[in-house]
Design an enzyme around this catalytic site. Structure first.
Site, PDB file in Angstrom:
ATOM      1  N   SER A 242       0.594  -1.143  -0.046  1.00 25.44           N
ATOM      2  CA  SER A 242       0.052  -0.093  -0.095  1.00 25.44           C
ATOM      3  C   SER A 242       0.801   1.278   0.007  1.00 25.44           C
ATOM      4  O   SER A 242       0.084   2.467  -0.058  1.00 25.44           O
ATOM      5  CB  SER A 242      -0.823   0.180   1.105  1.00 25.44           C
ATOM      6  OG  SER A 242      -0.396   0.077   2.300  1.00 25.44           O
ATOM      7  N   LYS A 287      -5.240   4.405   8.909  1.00 22.05           N
ATOM      8  CA  LYS A 287      -4.311   5.205   8.318  1.00 22.05           C
ATOM      9  C   LYS A 287      -4.477   6.652   8.261  1.00 22.05           C
ATOM     10  O   LYS A 287      -3.895   7.465   8.254  1.00 22.05           O
ATOM     11  CB  LYS A 287      -4.048   4.775   6.618  1.00 22.05           C
ATOM     12  CG  LYS A 287      -3.435   3.239   6.563  1.00 22.05           C
ATOM     13  CD  LYS A 287      -3.556   2.774   5.283  1.00 22.05           C
ATOM     14  CE  LYS A 287      -2.579   1.326   5.350  1.00 22.05           C
ATOM     15  NZ  LYS A 287      -2.754   0.847   3.963  1.00 22.05           N
TER      16      LYS A 287
END
Length: 348
Positions: A242, A287
């Site tokens: 990611s 996140k």
């Protein structure tokens, strides 16, 4: 003390003891929480995250931070019920079934190896994407990642072999290798021409048959790249794919004059392929919290994650929708200039 009072006291003690015991029981869940961030154009553990040798680089400013998700629990260290309950009550923590992170078909070691390989692959793809965006020529090749144990290719094709041809026909794409193998029936020889240790050699593998009837040789391949200069990425104990978008932006920023951030603290996430396409990721809620806690005010969000991100965005964090590396660069250029439209995430 009366018998009734004694009975109530004992019952109360037993209830508390059972509650405490139950709270400490392990449960098959994993708690996902905001993890640390790393500035891809800065240093980590006293060393630059991105080092470029053999090509001119330029000073950078601000931050282009990758974000991570920390986890607690797992097959070897399960959560207790009390920790899981606390996680469920905390909006910045996601408590998910253990098998969502650690599939029952894979061991803990296999999951960790997969995450490490995904990180390595993402760094290669990020470098390729950044250089492609800058029109820097790169070479692509097909290499052997591994062979399945006991499969026809086991012991014949070796990890690191570069496949240049199948049955005498040059191949440059993974699909072309697979198609060439499919032309054979089980029991027929398939001739691979590979580059190994600096020399070219032919390796013949007898084709086998998969349970679904497909012709197979049991080799796992990957696209590898040869770059005209060295790009090294070091982030320590971080896995998964990611961070690809932020790696590519960090490389791009170092290879171009001026600061792409304009001095701002930018964070973001998203997988990336060599063509610069940005893909969705997991743990977007955690996140974003980690990014805002680290001081980010702008968050580059994969388009496919936007609907979930809008629902959980922390106050003060501007969500910018991106679907390619070029769209991310354009958005940052616009933000730096202070005028123009910037794609924003919406709930729809």
């Amino acid at each position: 003390m009366s018998r009734r009072a004694l009975a109530l006291m004992v019952a109360g003690f037993l209830t508390v003891a059972l509650a405490l015991f139950g709270a400490m029981l392990p449960v098959p869940y994993v708690a996902l929480s905001p993890g640390p961030t790393e500035n891809t154009i800065g240093d980590a553990n006293g060393k630059p995250v991105i080092t470029i040798d053999g090509h001119q680089t330029y000073p950078t400013d601000g931050k282009l931070s990758l974000v991570t998700v920390a986890y607690q629990g797992g097959p070897d260290n399960r959560l207790d019920l009390l920790t899981a309950l606390r996680g469920w009550a905390n909006p910045s923590i996601a408590v998910v079934p253990e098998e969502a992170i650690f599939p029952r078909t894979s061991s803990l070691q296999q999951v960790e190896q997969e995450n490490t390989q995904e990180m390595t692959d993402s760094q290669q793809s990020a470098t390729a994407a950044a250089l492609n965006a800058l029109k820097v020529p790169i070479q692509e090749s097909i290499s052997v990642a591994q062979t399945d144990k006991g499969a026809p290719a086991d012991g014949k094709l070796k990890p690191g072999d570069v496949i240049t041809a199948v049955d005498g026909t040059q191949v440059t794409e993974l699909d072309a290798v697979a198609a060439a193998v499919q032309k054979h029936k089980a029991g027929e020889p398939v001739r691979f021409t590979v580059r190994r240790g600096g020399s070219s050699t032919d390796v013949t593998v007898t084709a086998g048959k998969a349970d679904d009837g497909r012709t197979v040789v049991g080799v796992r391949m990957q696209t590898t790249y040869t770059f005209p200069f060295k790009v090294d990425i070091s982030v320590g104990d971080v896995g998964g794919p990611s961070a690809g978008l932020m790696f590519s932006l960090g490389i791009y920023d170092k290879l171009t004059p001026g600061s792409i951030t304009g001095g701002k603290s930018v964070a973001g996430t998203g997988t990336i392929d060599p063509a610069g396409n940005v893909g969705p990721i997991g743990g977007i809620e955690q996140k974003m919290v980690g990014a805002r806690s680290a001081g980010a005010t702008i968050f580059l969000t994969p388009a496919e994650n936007c609907s979930d991100a809008v629902k959980a965005a922390p106050k003060g964090l501007r969500l910018v929708k991106v679907d390619t590396l070029s769209s991310a660069i354009k958005a940052l250029d616009t933000l730096r200039a202070g005028s123009g439209d910037v794609p924003a995430c919406t709930a729809g």
